[in-house]
Design a protein around this motif. Structure first.
Motif, PDB file in Angstrom:
ATOM      1  N   VAL A 117      41.921  39.413  30.572  1.00 54.62           N
ATOM      2  CA  VAL A 117      41.650  37.988  30.351  1.00 54.62           C
ATOM      3  C   VAL A 117      40.279  37.767  29.737  1.00 54.62           C
ATOM      4  CG1 VAL A 117      41.393  35.735  31.486  1.00 54.62           C
ATOM      5  CG2 VAL A 117      43.172  37.336  32.255  1.00 54.62           C
ATOM      6  N   ASN A 118      39.282  38.412  30.289  1.00 59.11           N
ATOM      7  CA  ASN A 118      37.888  38.204  29.888  1.00 59.11           C
ATOM      8  C   ASN A 118      37.404  39.398  29.078  1.00 59.11           C
ATOM      9  OD1 ASN A 118      35.108  37.835  29.723  1.00 59.11           O
ATOM     10  ND2 ASN A 118      34.884  37.185  31.850  1.00 59.11           N
ATOM     11  N   PRO A 119      37.151  39.240  27.791  1.00 64.34           N
ATOM     12  CA  PRO A 119      36.738  40.380  26.959  1.00 64.34           C
ATOM     13  C   PRO A 119      35.380  40.950  27.328  1.00 64.34           C
ATOM     14  CG  PRO A 119      36.519  38.336  25.726  1.00 64.34           C
ATOM     15  CD  PRO A 119      37.228  37.980  27.008  1.00 64.34           C
ATOM     16  N   ASN A 120      34.588  40.202  28.075  1.00 62.79           N
ATOM     17  CA  ASN A 120      33.261  40.680  28.452  1.00 62.79           C
ATOM     18  C   ASN A 120      33.268  41.465  29.761  1.00 62.79           C
ATOM     19  OD1 ASN A 120      32.068  39.296  26.232  1.00 62.79           O
ATOM     20  ND2 ASN A 120      32.289  37.389  27.381  1.00 62.79           N
ATOM     21  N   LEU A 121      34.401  41.498  30.435  1.00 65.78           N
ATOM     22  CA  LEU A 121      34.500  42.121  31.742  1.00 65.78           C
ATOM     23  C   LEU A 121      35.103  43.520  31.607  1.00 65.78           C
ATOM     24  CD1 LEU A 121      34.268  41.897  34.841  1.00 65.78           C
ATOM     25  CD2 LEU A 121      36.517  40.773  34.833  1.00 65.78           C
ATOM     26  N   LEU A 122      34.332  44.522  32.017  1.00 75.61           N
ATOM     27  CA  LEU A 122      34.762  45.919  31.931  1.00 75.61           C
ATOM     28  C   LEU A 122      34.633  46.583  33.298  1.00 75.61           C
ATOM     29  CD1 LEU A 122      32.848  47.051  28.695  1.00 75.61           C
ATOM     30  CD2 LEU A 122      35.172  46.157  28.836  1.00 75.61           C
ATOM     31  N   PHE A 123      35.463  47.603  33.516  1.00 72.75           N
ATOM     32  CA  PHE A 123      35.401  48.400  34.725  1.00 72.75           C
ATOM     33  C   PHE A 123      35.445  49.871  34.330  1.00 72.75           C
ATOM     34  CE2 PHE A 123      37.794  44.516  35.668  1.00 72.75           C
ATOM     35  CZ  PHE A 123      36.998  43.948  36.657  1.00 72.75           C
ATOM     36  N   ILE A 124      34.719  50.700  35.060  1.00 67.77           N
ATOM     37  CA  ILE A 124      34.831  52.147  34.875  1.00 67.77           C
ATOM     38  C   ILE A 124      35.031  52.816  36.234  1.00 67.77           C
ATOM     39  CG2 ILE A 124      33.536  52.339  32.715  1.00 67.77           C
ATOM     40  CD1 ILE A 124      31.087  53.178  34.357  1.00 67.77           C
ATOM     41  N   GLY A 125      35.834  53.860  36.235  1.00 66.26           N
ATOM     42  CA  GLY A 125      35.966  54.721  37.397  1.00 66.26           C
ATOM     43  C   GLY A 125      35.152  55.976  37.151  1.00 66.26           C
ATOM     44  N   THR A 126      34.310  56.326  38.108  1.00 66.70           N
ATOM     45  CA  THR A 126      33.387  57.440  37.941  1.00 66.70           C
ATOM     46  C   THR A 126      33.601  58.469  39.054  1.00 66.70           C
ATOM     47  OG1 THR A 126      31.562  56.661  39.340  1.00 66.70           O
ATOM     48  CG2 THR A 126      31.717  55.738  37.108  1.00 66.70           C
ATOM     49  N   GLU A 127      32.817  59.508  39.015  1.00 61.02           N
ATOM     50  CA  GLU A 127      32.924  60.562  40.014  1.00 61.02           C
ATOM     51  C   GLU A 127      32.647  60.046  41.423  1.00 61.02           C
ATOM     52  OE1 GLU A 127      33.251  64.043  42.150  1.00 61.02           O
ATOM     53  OE2 GLU A 127      34.085  63.445  40.224  1.00 61.02           O
ATOM     54  N   THR A 128      31.882  58.964  41.548  1.00 56.67           N
ATOM     55  CA  THR A 128      31.539  58.477  42.888  1.00 56.67           C
ATOM     56  C   THR A 128      31.951  57.031  43.130  1.00 56.67           C
ATOM     57  OG1 THR A 128      29.303  57.943  42.102  1.00 56.67           O
ATOM     58  CG2 THR A 128      29.621  60.079  43.188  1.00 56.67           C
ATOM     59  N   GLY A 129      32.795  56.452  42.267  1.00 54.70           N
ATOM     60  CA  GLY A 129      33.263  55.106  42.551  1.00 54.70           C
ATOM     61  C   GLY A 129      33.487  54.257  41.324  1.00 54.70           C
ATOM     62  N   VAL A 130      33.396  52.937  41.513  1.00 51.84           N
ATOM     63  CA  VAL A 130      33.703  51.953  40.475  1.00 51.84           C
ATOM     64  C   VAL A 130      32.438  51.192  40.102  1.00 51.84           C
ATOM     65  CG1 VAL A 130      35.076  49.912  39.881  1.00 51.84           C
ATOM     66  CG2 VAL A 130      36.070  51.711  41.321  1.00 51.84           C
ATOM     67  N   TRP A 131      32.271  51.009  38.802  1.00 54.28           N
ATOM     68  CA  TRP A 131      31.191  50.177  38.269  1.00 54.28           C
ATOM     69  C   TRP A 131      31.810  49.105  37.388  1.00 54.28           C
ATOM     70  CZ3 TRP A 131      25.657  51.350  38.511  1.00 54.28           C
ATOM     71  CH2 TRP A 131      25.371  52.417  39.366  1.00 54.28           C
ATOM     72  N   ALA A 132      31.058  48.016  37.185  1.00 56.31           N
ATOM     73  CA  ALA A 132      31.571  46.907  36.378  1.00 56.31           C
ATOM     74  C   ALA A 132      30.469  46.379  35.471  1.00 56.31           C
ATOM     75  CB  ALA A 132      32.102  45.788  37.270  1.00 56.31           C
ATOM     76  N   SER A 133      30.905  45.731  34.418  1.00 56.53           N
ATOM     77  CA  SER A 133      29.986  45.057  33.500  1.00 56.53           C
ATOM     78  C   SER A 133      30.563  43.688  33.185  1.00 56.53           C
ATOM     79  CB  SER A 133      29.824  45.858  32.206  1.00 56.53           C
ATOM     80  OG  SER A 133      29.092  45.115  31.249  1.00 56.53           O
ATOM     81  N   ILE A 134      29.694  42.674  33.170  1.00 53.88           N
ATOM     82  CA  ILE A 134      30.141  41.328  32.800  1.00 53.88           C
ATOM     83  C   ILE A 134      29.569  40.905  31.450  1.00 53.88           C
ATOM     84  CG2 ILE A 134      30.591  40.546  35.150  1.00 53.88           C
ATOM     85  CD1 ILE A 134      27.818  39.290  35.174  1.00 53.88           C
ATOM     86  N   ASP A 135      28.998  41.880  30.723  1.00 52.41           N
ATOM     87  CA  ASP A 135      28.454  41.569  29.400  1.00 52.41           C
ATOM     88  C   ASP A 135      28.899  42.617  28.373  1.00 52.41           C
ATOM     89  OD1 ASP A 135      26.927  43.699  30.214  1.00 52.41           O
ATOM     90  OD2 ASP A 135      25.054  42.577  30.377  1.00 52.41           O
ATOM     91  N   ARG A 136      30.125  43.021  28.517  1.00 52.53           N
ATOM     92  CA  ARG A 136      30.769  43.944  27.574  1.00 52.53           C
ATOM     93  C   ARG A 136      30.035  45.279  27.462  1.00 52.53           C
ATOM     94  NH1 ARG A 136      31.994  41.536  21.875  1.00 52.53           N
ATOM     95  NH2 ARG A 136      32.472  39.692  23.146  1.00 52.53           N
ATOM     96  N   GLY A 137      29.548  45.751  28.592  1.00 57.40           N
ATOM     97  CA  GLY A 137      28.980  47.090  28.638  1.00 57.40           C
ATOM     98  C   GLY A 137      27.498  47.180  28.395  1.00 57.40           C
ATOM     99  N   LEU A 138      26.834  46.072  28.164  1.00 55.99           N
ATOM    100  CA  LEU A 138      25.392  46.139  27.948  1.00 55.99           C
ATOM    101  C   LEU A 138      24.649  46.496  29.219  1.00 55.99           C
ATOM    102  CD1 LEU A 138      24.814  43.084  25.583  1.00 55.99           C
ATOM    103  CD2 LEU A 138      24.944  45.499  24.987  1.00 55.99           C
TER     104      LEU A 138
END
Length: 951
Positions: free
Chosen positions: A681-702
Motif C-alpha cells: 500500500v505504502n511505497p515508502n514502507l519497507l521491511f527486511i528480515g535479517t539474521e537477528t530479526g526484523v527491521w523497517a523503514s518508513i522513508d523508502r530505505g533511507l
C-alpha cells in the motif's frame, strides 16, 4: 545522473521528519507467535540437573535456550533478547545450578546453520546473561565447567564455518570470563583446525580429552577433514597435550565425538571420521573404544553416518556397555559399541539426532534431541514422549491463502512443509490440531490461488514442486521434466539432452505464481514458465548463472566422507521476482552473484551486476523485490555470510537496474539481510528480515529501525504481507511463525500524517468471531499459538468464553503530547461511547470493548428489575443465580457493572434487552477524535464472522 541524485536529496529532506517520528510504534504494533509447535526443530544440547531430571535446559540450533522445571510439561525461553539465537552448547555448573554457560553459534556445519556471538554467562539461573567474550569464534561445539571451581570453564570453539578468519581452538577462563587463555601447547596450530569436542575426567579435572577438526564450507562445496586434527589428552589441566594415536586412524581425520564413562573414567568412546573402511583390522571411519584412558584404542564398529552433521556419542553413566550414536538414525548398543540397533525403529521420534542427556540416577531415563525436536523416555527407548509444546520451527519460506481467517504455509528445515491457521477461534490459541504436515523434505516456497484456496502449490529442496489440495490432502508432482518441457530442443541439442545434466536447482529454488494470469514460474539455472497449471513448461531464459565449471561439479562434495544431498548445488537462480504491474518484467538473482532483468517476458535478458557497486564478486543474491508501485523500481539484497562476510548489502533501483543506490543507513555493520519486502500500500514502507530479526523503514530505505516488539532475537528468513488483512507475517528460522495484525495504520503513514497535529487513521474492519473453543480440562502439557489482541478471555480457559474487542488507531504530533483527546464512537441508532484519552506522541491505539456508555436506571426500570428478580428466585434454587443478583445490588455505585450483570441474565430474566449494557454489533459506526476544537472522523465497520455466511 545529476537529476537522479537531486531527486534522492529532495526525497531525503522531505522525509527527515518521518525518520524521526516512529514514536509509539513498538507500543502500537505487536508480533504474536502463532506456532506451530508440533513439527520439531533442531536441538543441539540438553542439560539437566544430575539430581533433579525435571529441571532441564535445552539449546536449539537457532531458537535460543529454553528451561523446564517439570520435565518438559511446560517451557519458558530464557535467551530471548540477546545478540544471537544460534546456540552451540550449554553447561550447567552442577554444584551451583544458578551458574549457566552458553556457547553461541551452532557447530553442526550444515548449509543453513547460523553463527554466534561468543560466550554468555548467567549467575542467576538464567534470568539474565552477560556476554563474556570470544565473540569472533562464531561456532562453539562444547563448554565444560570445572568441579569445585565455579569461575572456571573450558570452551571448545570450532570457529568460522565459511572461512579461516576469527578465533578457533580451546580456550579457558579462571575468572568467570573476564579473561581468556587460548590453550596451545601440543594442540594443532594454524587457522584451519578448531576444537569440536571436549570431555573431562569426573574424578580428576586435570585430565581432559579434546578433539580437533579441519573443515571449510563454501556455497558449492564442503570439505570435511584434514591432517591437522585428531584426539588429544592432557593430564596437567591443559598446560601440555599429547596426540593419541595407538589404534586410531593414522591419516587425515574429520569430525570426532568423544564420551567418557562416569563410573570408570578410563573407559572412553570416540566416533571418528576418517577414510571409510569395512575392515576392523584397518582403522578407518567409525566407533573406537579405549579402556586405559586413551593410551590404546580398539576399532569396534565401522558405522559413521554423515559425521559432519552429527558425530555425537554417549555412554550410559550407569552401564558402560550401553553406548549411543546420534546420527540420521538413533543407534543403541548393549555390547560396548560392537553392534548397534535402531533406537527408534517405529520413527515416532525421528531423524537427525544431535543431543542427549542421560540420567545418572536412572539407567533407563534420558532426554533425546533431534531436528524433529526433543523427547524423553523412562524405559530406555521402548516408548518416548515427544515435547510438541515448543515453537522452535525453522522456516525457510512462507506463504498464505485467502481463507477467512487465512492459513499460513511454509517450508521447514528437515521437517517438511507445514500448514497452520492464523487464528482458530479458540480461546486457548492456535492448538496443535490446527496444524498439519503437508509433505516431507526440506520445504521451501508456496503459492495459493487467490480465487481458490484449495489450489495450493508447495515446493521442497532442489526444485521439487507440487500441487496440493488442503482438504483431501491429494498431492501431485509438477516439477519440470525433460518430457514436459515443450521447447527444450530450442535450447539444447538432442545429444546434450540425452547425455548432459542440463538443469541445476538451488536448495531453495524460487517459485512464484502471477496472481492475475495464474502462470507459474520455477527457477533453476534457467527460468521455467507454465501456463497450464504445471502440466507443461517452457524455458524462458538461458542459463542465468556463471555456470562455473569448478562450482558445478556433480556429487563432488564432502571431503573425507562424501555428502551430496543437493545443499551444495550451485550456479543457480536464488531469487526471483515478478512485477505485479507488468508480468513481462521479471528480475532474477543467482547464488553466484549475478542479477538479470527481462522486460519482455524472457525474450531478452539484461545483465545488471556490473551496475551494482561495492559488493564482492560472487556474493549470493538473497532477494529481489520488484516494486508494486513503480515498474522500474526494485530492491535487491546480497547475503555474504557464505563468503565469511556479514555486512548488510541492500540496494534500490528506480530505472530498471541501470543505477543502484545502497540503502543501509541505520543498520549494524554486521547485519546479514535475508529478505526485503516493499509494502503493498505504502511505497515508502519497507521491511527486511535479517539474521537477528526484523527491521523497517518508513522513508523508502533511507533510514532503518528495529521492528521487533514482542519478537525474540531470531533469524528471519522470509516476510509476507497479506493484502486483504493488512497482516505482516514473518517466517523465522528457529522460533516458528509470527504475525503482526493490522499494519494498516502504518501503511497510511506519510508526510501529511506526520505534519498534522493529530490524525485518525482509516480503521481496520472488526470481525465478531464465533467462539468454537473446545473447552474442557487439558492439564498443562499443551501449546497454543497467540490469538489476536482483540480476543479477550471472559472466563477460565476450560470454560472457554471470549469477547471480541475493536481497535482504534490514531497519531499525535509530539507538540501535543499529554494534551486531552476526546474519542467518541456512535452507531446508527445514536448510541455512543465516549472516552477521554491522554495524548502520547506518535502512534497510538485504543482497544474498545464495544460497550456503549451506560445510562443510569430510571425508577421504573429498577422496579421492573426487582420484580423480575423476585419472580425468578421464587422458581429457582440456584445459589449461583442468587449470588449474581446479589452482586447486582451491591454494585449500585457502578452502572456499568450492573448493566453487564443484566446482560448476562437476559436469557433468565423476563426483562427488555435495553436494560442490559448495549454493545456494538454488525454495522457501520462513526468514530470521532477531537483535540482542542479540531475534529477528525472515520468509519469503523463491524462485521459478523464469515463462518455464518458459509452456513
Amino acid at each position: 545522473m545529476r537529476e537522479i541524485y537531486l531527486v534522492i536529496l529532495l526525497f531525503s529532506i522531505s522525509f527527515t521528519s518521518i525518520s524521526q517520528s516512529v514514536q509509539g510504534i513498538d507500543a502500537t504494533f505487536k508480533w504474536r507467535n502463532i506456532g506451530p509447535a508440533n513439527q520439531g526443530g533442531r536441538i543441539v544440547d540438553i542439560e539437566a540437573l544430575d539430581n533433579q531430571f525435571r529441571k532441564v535446559f535445552m539449546a536449539t540450533g537457532s531458537g535460543g535456550v529454553w528451561y523446564s522445571e517439570n520435565a518438559g510439561t511446560t517451557w519458558k525461553p530464557i535467551f530471548d533478547n540477546y545478540s544471537t539465537a544460534s546456540i552451540g552448547d550449554i553447561a550447567v555448573y552442577q554444584q551451583d545450578p544458578s551458574i549457566i554457560w552458553v556457547g553461541t553459534g551452532e557447530a553442526n556445519n550444515r548449509n543453513s546453520v547460523s553463527w554466534g556471538d561468543g560466550v554468555f554467562l548467567s549467575k542467576d539461573g538464567g534470568k539474565t546473561f552477560q556476554n563474556v567474550g570470544l565473540n569472533d569464534t562464531h561456532q562453539i561445539a562444547r563448554i565444560q565447567t570445572i568441579p569445585n571451581k565455579p569461575e572456571e570453564a573450558c570452551v571448545c570453539a570450532i570457529g568460522h564455518l565459511w572461512g579461516y578468519d576469527g578465533e578457533r581452538g580451546l580456550f579457558r577462563t579462571k575468572d568467570g570470563g573476564k579473561t581468556w587463555e587460548k590453550i596451545k601447547k601440543g594442540l594443532p596450530k594454524g587457522k584451519k583446525s578448531g576444537c569440536t569436542d571436549l570431555i573431562i575426567d569426573p574424578n580428576d579435572p586435570n585430565i581432559m580429552y579434546a578433539a580437533f577438526y579441519e573443515r571449510l564450507r563454501q556455497p558449492w562445496h564442503f570439505e570435511s577433514g584434514g591432517d591437522n586434527g585428531g584426539i588429544f589428552k592432557t593430564t596437567n589441566g591443559g598446560k601440555t597435550w599429547k596426540k593419541l594415536k595407538n589404534g586410531l586412524p593414522s591419516g587425515a581425520t574429520g569430525r570426532i565425538g568423544l564420551a567418557i564413562y562416569r563410573k570408570n573414567p578410563k573407559i572412553l568412546m570416540a566416533l571418528v571420521e576418517a577414510e571409510k573402511t569395512d575392515d576392523l583390522q584397518k582403522p578407518g571411519s567409525g566407533v573406537y573404544r579405549s579402556e586405559d584412558g586413551g593410551e590404546s584404542w580398539t576399532y569396534v564398529n565401522t558405522y559413521n553416518n554423515r559425521p559432519f552433521y552429527y558425530s555425537q556419542i554417549r555412554i550410559n553413566p550407569n552401564d558402560d556397555q550401553r553406548v549411543y550414536l546420534l546420527t540420521t538414525s538413533y543407534r543403541v548398543s548393549e555390547d560396548g559399541g560392537k553392534t548397534f540397533r535402531n533406537g527408534s525403529k517405529d520413527e515416532e521420534v525421528h531423524g537427525d539426532f544431535h543431543a542427549m542427556w542421560l540420567d545418572p540416577t536412572d539407567a533407563d531415563r534420558y532426554y533425546l534431541g533431534a531436528d524433529k525436536g526433543m523427547s524423553i523416555t523412562h524405559d530406555h527407548g521402548e516408548k518416548f514422549q515427544l515435547f510438541d509444546n515448543l515453537p522452535i520451527a525453522q522456516f525457510y519460506r512462507i506463504g498464505f491463502d485467502y481463507r477467512d481467517p487465512y492459513y499460513v504455509y511454509g517450508g521447514l528445515q528437515d521437517n517438511g512443509f507445514y500448514a497452520t491457521s492464523s487464528f482458530s477461534r479458540d480461546i486457548r490459541g492456535i492448538l496443535n490440531d490446527s496444524n498439519w504436515k503437508v509433505h516431507w523434505g526440506d520445504g521451501q516456497y508456496t503459492e495459493s490461488d487467490p480465487d481458490d484456496w484449495r489450489k495450493l502449490y508447495t515446493s521442497s529442496e532442489n526444485g521439487s514442486l507440487n500441487k496440493y489440495d488442503p482438504v483431501t490432502h491429494r498431492i501431485s508432482s509438477i516439477k519440470p521434466r525433460k518430457s514436459t518441457i515443450s521447447n527444450l530442443e530450442s535450447y539444447y541439442s538432442k545429444e546434450e539432452i540425452d547425455t548432459m545434466r542440463l538443469f541445476r536447482y538451488n536448495w531453495a529454488a524460487p517459485f512464484q505464481m502471477d496472481l492475475k494470469s495464474k502462470n507459474l514460474y520455477l527457477a533453476g539455472n534457467h527460468l521455467f514458465k507454465s501456463v497450464d497449471d504445471g502440466k507443461s513448461w517452457n524455458l524462458i531464459s538461458p542459463d542465468l548463472s556463471t555456470n562455473h565449471p569448478e562450482k558445478t561439479k556433480y556429487r563432488a562434495s564432502g571431503g573425507l566422507t562424501p555428502d551430496n544431498s543437493g545443499a551444495e548445488t550451485h550456479c543457480t537462480i536464488s531469487t526471483l521476482s515478478l512485477s505485479t504491474i507488468d508480468e513481462s518484467i521479471i528480475w532474477a538473482g543467482t547464488d553466484d552473484g549475478l542479477v538479470h532483468l527481462t522486460q519482455n517476458g524472457g525474450v531478452d535478458w539484461k545483465p545488471l551486476r556490473a551496475n551494482i557497486k561495492g559488493v564482492p564478486e560472487g556474493t549470493w543474491v538473497s532477494r529481489i523485490e520488484a516494486s508494486s508501485h513503480e515498474a522500474g523500481r526494485a530492491y535487491l539484497s546480497f547475503d555474504g555470510h557464505r563468503s565469511d562476510d556479514n555486512q548488510p548489502y541492500l540496494f534500490v533501483t528506480e530505472d530498471f537496474g541501470k543505477t543502484w543506490n545502497r540503502i543501509t543507513n541505520g543498520l549494524p555493520s554486521d547485519m546479514v539481510i535475508r529478505v526485503v519486502r516493499e509494502d503493498l500500500v505504502n511505497p515508502n514502507l519497507l521491511f527486511i528480515g535479517t539474521e537477528t530479526g526484523v527491521w523497517a523503514s518508513i522513508d523508502r530505505g533511507l533510514n532503518w529501525f528495529k521492528f521487533m516488539p514482542e519478537m525474540p532475537t531470531v533469524s528471519v528468513y522470509d516476510l509476507a504481507i497479506h493484502p486483504r488483512d493488512h497482516s505482516l507475517i514473518a517466517g523465522s528460522h528457529g522460533r516458528s511463525l509470527f504475525v503482526m495484525d493490522n499494519i494498516h495504520a502504518l501503511q497510511q503513514l506519510n508526510t501529511d500524517v506526520i505534519n498534522s497535529d493529530f490524525y485518525l487513521f482509516e480503521q481496520p474492519t472488526s470481525t465478531l468471531w464465533e467462539n468454537v473453543s473446545r473447552g474442557g480440562q487439558r492439564g498443562h502439557f499443551w501449546f497454543g499459538g497467540d490469538n489476536p489482541e482483540v480476543i479477550r478471555p471472559v472466563s477460565s480457559l476450560p470454560r472457554a468464553r471470549f469477547e471480541v474487542d475493536a481497535l482504534i488507531y490514531y497519531y499525535v504530533n509530539e507538540a501535543h503530547a499529554n494534551k486531552d483527546l476526546q474519542l467518541m464512537i456512535e452507531d446508527s441508532e445514536g448510541r455512543k461511547f465516549t472516552k477521554k484519552l491522554k495524548a502520547k506522541p506518535g502512534f497510538n491505539k485504543f482497544l474498545w470493548n464495544r460497550e456503549f456508555d451506560a445510562m443510569e436506571y430510571t425508577e421504573d426500570e429498577l422496579t421492573q428489575l426487582n420484580t423480575a428478580f423476585d419472580k425468578v428466585l421464587q422458581n429457582s434454587t440456584s445459589s449461583r443465580l442468587r449470588n449474581t443478583i446479589e452482586k447486582f445490588k451491591n454494585a449500585k455505585d457502578s452502572i456499568v457493572v450492573q448493566r453487564r450483570i443484566i446482560s448476562q441474565l437476559l436469557n433468565t430474566l423476563e426483562v427488555d434487552s435495553s436494560l442490559g449494557l448495549a454493545k456494538a454489533t454488525e454495522g457501520e459506526l462513526k468514530v470521532t477524535l477531537q483535540l482542542e476544537g479540531q475534529k477528525q472522523v472515520q468509519t469503523l465497520i463491524i462485521r459478523n464472522d464469515p463462518l455464518l455466511k458459509e452456513d
